[in-house]
Structure formats: structure tokens, C-alpha cells
Design a protein around this motif. Structure first.
Motif, PDB file in Angstrom:
ATOM      1  N   ARG A  16       0.877  -1.120  -0.039  1.00  0.00           N
ATOM      2  CA  ARG A  16      -0.069   0.052   0.019  1.00  0.00           C
ATOM      3  C   ARG A  16       0.906   1.292   0.075  1.00  0.00           C
ATOM      4  O   ARG A  16       1.899   1.251   0.739  1.00  0.00           O
ATOM      5  CB  ARG A  16      -0.818   0.227   1.176  1.00  0.00           C
ATOM      6  N   GLY A  17       0.570   1.946  -0.865  1.00  0.00           N
ATOM      7  CA  GLY A  17       1.123   3.327  -0.794  1.00  0.00           C
ATOM      8  C   GLY A  17       1.326   3.951  -2.387  1.00  0.00           C
ATOM      9  O   GLY A  17       1.030   3.457  -3.203  1.00  0.00           O
ATOM     10  N   SER A  51      -4.782   3.545  -8.376  1.00  0.00           N
ATOM     11  CA  SER A  51      -4.972   4.817  -9.223  1.00  0.00           C
ATOM     12  C   SER A  51      -3.493   5.057  -9.839  1.00  0.00           C
ATOM     13  O   SER A  51      -2.291   4.709  -9.329  1.00  0.00           O
ATOM     14  CB  SER A  51      -5.581   5.786  -8.438  1.00  0.00           C
ATOM     15  N   LEU A  52      -3.652   6.055 -10.778  1.00  0.00           N
ATOM     16  CA  LEU A  52      -2.366   6.780 -11.278  1.00  0.00           C
ATOM     17  C   LEU A  52      -2.342   8.272 -11.215  1.00  0.00           C
ATOM     18  O   LEU A  52      -3.428   8.882 -11.169  1.00  0.00           O
ATOM     19  CB  LEU A  52      -2.214   6.642 -12.696  1.00  0.00           C
ATOM     20  N   THR A  53      -1.386   8.942 -10.836  1.00  0.00           N
ATOM     21  CA  THR A  53      -0.975  10.484 -10.626  1.00  0.00           C
ATOM     22  C   THR A  53       0.124  10.572 -11.108  1.00  0.00           C
ATOM     23  O   THR A  53       1.018   9.939 -11.218  1.00  0.00           O
ATOM     24  CB  THR A  53      -1.732  11.041  -9.332  1.00  0.00           C
ATOM     25  N   ILE A  54       0.445  11.890 -11.339  1.00  0.00           N
ATOM     26  CA  ILE A  54       1.810  12.463 -11.597  1.00  0.00           C
ATOM     27  C   ILE A  54       2.104  13.442 -10.494  1.00  0.00           C
ATOM     28  O   ILE A  54       1.301  14.382  -9.995  1.00  0.00           O
ATOM     29  CB  ILE A  54       1.711  13.270 -12.845  1.00  0.00           C
ATOM     30  N   ASN A  55       3.329  13.379  -9.743  1.00  0.00           N
ATOM     31  CA  ASN A  55       3.421  14.310  -8.863  1.00  0.00           C
ATOM     32  C   ASN A  55       5.082  14.261  -8.758  1.00  0.00           C
ATOM     33  O   ASN A  55       5.807  13.714  -9.636  1.00  0.00           O
ATOM     34  CB  ASN A  55       2.827  13.964  -7.518  1.00  0.00           C
ATOM     35  N   GLU A  56       5.626  14.959  -7.580  1.00  0.00           N
ATOM     36  CA  GLU A  56       7.300  14.999  -7.428  1.00  0.00           C
ATOM     37  C   GLU A  56       7.873  13.666  -7.441  1.00  0.00           C
ATOM     38  O   GLU A  56       7.577  12.898  -6.758  1.00  0.00           O
ATOM     39  CB  GLU A  56       7.326  15.728  -6.118  1.00  0.00           C
ATOM     40  N   VAL A  64       4.992   9.442   0.752  1.00  0.00           N
ATOM     41  CA  VAL A  64       4.329   9.139   2.080  1.00  0.00           C
ATOM     42  C   VAL A  64       3.398  10.129   2.246  1.00  0.00           C
ATOM     43  O   VAL A  64       2.271   9.499   2.963  1.00  0.00           O
ATOM     44  CB  VAL A  64       5.618   9.069   3.139  1.00  0.00           C
ATOM     45  N   ASP A  65       3.575  11.276   2.376  1.00  0.00           N
ATOM     46  CA  ASP A  65       2.540  12.188   2.556  1.00  0.00           C
ATOM     47  C   ASP A  65       1.038  12.086   1.576  1.00  0.00           C
ATOM     48  O   ASP A  65       0.190  12.048   2.238  1.00  0.00           O
ATOM     49  CB  ASP A  65       2.909  13.800   2.266  1.00  0.00           C
ATOM     50  N   MET A  66       1.274  11.659   0.438  1.00  0.00           N
ATOM     51  CA  MET A  66       0.102  11.206  -0.310  1.00  0.00           C
ATOM     52  C   MET A  66      -0.639  10.226   0.201  1.00  0.00           C
ATOM     53  O   MET A  66      -2.043  10.449   0.255  1.00  0.00           O
ATOM     54  CB  MET A  66       0.651  10.980  -1.951  1.00  0.00           C
ATOM     55  N   GLU A  67      -0.001   9.188   0.856  1.00  0.00           N
ATOM     56  CA  GLU A  67      -0.772   8.001   1.247  1.00  0.00           C
ATOM     57  C   GLU A  67      -1.384   8.510   2.591  1.00  0.00           C
ATOM     58  O   GLU A  67      -2.419   8.192   2.908  1.00  0.00           O
ATOM     59  CB  GLU A  67       0.184   6.889   1.442  1.00  0.00           C
ATOM     60  N   THR A  68      -0.652   9.406   3.404  1.00  0.00           N
ATOM     61  CA  THR A  68      -1.265   9.902   4.636  1.00  0.00           C
ATOM     62  C   THR A  68      -2.518  10.539   4.393  1.00  0.00           C
ATOM     63  O   THR A  68      -3.517  10.272   5.213  1.00  0.00           O
ATOM     64  CB  THR A  68      -0.113  10.864   5.386  1.00  0.00           C
ATOM     65  N   PHE A  69      -2.399  11.625   3.372  1.00  0.00           N
ATOM     66  CA  PHE A  69      -3.679  12.212   2.985  1.00  0.00           C
ATOM     67  C   PHE A  69      -4.803  11.149   2.764  1.00  0.00           C
ATOM     68  O   PHE A  69      -5.938  11.532   3.365  1.00  0.00           O
ATOM     69  CB  PHE A  69      -3.295  13.213   1.724  1.00  0.00           C
ATOM     70  N   LEU A  70      -4.453  10.268   1.743  1.00  0.00           N
ATOM     71  CA  LEU A  70      -5.396   9.396   1.412  1.00  0.00           C
ATOM     72  C   LEU A  70      -6.000   8.683   2.511  1.00  0.00           C
ATOM     73  O   LEU A  70      -7.251   8.557   2.516  1.00  0.00           O
ATOM     74  CB  LEU A  70      -5.136   8.437   0.261  1.00  0.00           C
ATOM     75  N   SER A  71      -5.352   8.297   3.328  1.00  0.00           N
ATOM     76  CA  SER A  71      -5.743   7.426   4.629  1.00  0.00           C
ATOM     77  C   SER A  71      -6.765   8.269   5.410  1.00  0.00           C
ATOM     78  O   SER A  71      -7.486   7.751   6.287  1.00  0.00           O
ATOM     79  CB  SER A  71      -4.527   6.977   5.337  1.00  0.00           C
TER      80      SER A  71
END
Length: 143
Positions: A16-17, A51-56, A64-71
């Protein structure tokens, strides 16, 4: 004259992540990609709980912060309000997260390369605790 190419690739199972998969994608399509001066690459994920996304692409803390946000935004577990739980407590939250980020991306092709920004990378966001590998269909169109 416009031309098309299509690749189906399988990514390995990830925990997960959010995982940077740009290099894996480019390696699998480089033989076709090099033949395009200009065009678009559509990258489509054939799943509904990732899912797919474009980021840094530089600082792994962003993933890690993206997964924290989603959770934090999408509740999970037995106290969550979901009715669809046949495939586990993490399945419906995975569907919601997939709808938030999406299952496809369009990336410009320029001079035989994916024309991402200097600090951009393609993420596969895995929303399940025990997922299998994920399949992508990548369609190239251009000249």
C-alpha cells in the motif's frame, strides 16, 4: 502522418502506498516511443482499487504524505460507512481513492520521450493491503 502503438505491461505487486513507476513504464515502451517526434501517451490502469497520478519524483516523503492524505480523507475499517465489503475492509476505500485520482493519465511525447517536467514522475498508488500485480495499457499516438 499519424501513427499508433499499444503496449500492455504488468507491474509487480506493491505494498500500500504511492510508488514511482516512471522508469518501469519507459523501459517497457522505449522501442515504440523513440519513433515519435510529437504525440500523446495514454496510460490506463486496468484496476479499480489502485490509481495513477503525476507528482514530485525527487523527495520520497511526498509519496508518504500522499498516502497519509488518502488514509485520512477516506475512512477504512469496520466502523467505516461502506456497504461493499465483500473483498475486504480496504476494497471500497480503494475504489473511492481510485475515483479521486483516476485510472488514466495523458502525457505528451516530444522527440521520442515522455515530456514530464523535471520534478515530475508517474505514481502507481496502491490502495489495497494485499494487492497483486497491476496491468497497464499504454497507447501512443502521434507522428
Amino acid at each position: 502522418m499519424s501513427k499508433w502503438a499499444q503496449h500492455e505491461i504488468k507491474l509487480p505487486a506493491y505494498r500500500r502506498g504511492c510508488h514511482l513507476v516512471t522508469d518501469q513504464i519507459q523501459k517497457q515502451i522505449c522501442s515504440s516511443l523513440s519513433g515519435y517526434k510529437v504525440g500523446l501517451a495514454n496510460i490506463f490502469l486496468q484496476h479499480t482499487s489502485a490509481s495513477l497520478t503525476i507528482n514530485e519524483n525527487a523527495d520520497p516523503d511526498v509519496r508518504v504524505d500522499m498516502e497519509t492524505f488518502l488514509s485520512k480523507v477516506v475512512p477504512e475499517g469496520r466502523s467505516a460507512p461502506w456497504i461493499h465489503t465483500d473483498e475486504g475492509d480496504d476494497d471500497m476505500p480503494g475504489h473511492v481513492k481510485c475515483s479521486m485520482f483516476g485510472a488514466s493519465l495523458n502525457v505528451p511525447i516530444t522527440k521520442g520521450r515522455l515530456n514530464l517536467g523535471t520534478w515530475q514522475g508517474i505514481y502507481l498508488c496502491e490502495h489495497r493491503d494485499h494487492a497483486s500485480g497491476r496491468r497497464l495499457v499504454i497507447t501512443l499516438q502521434g507522428e
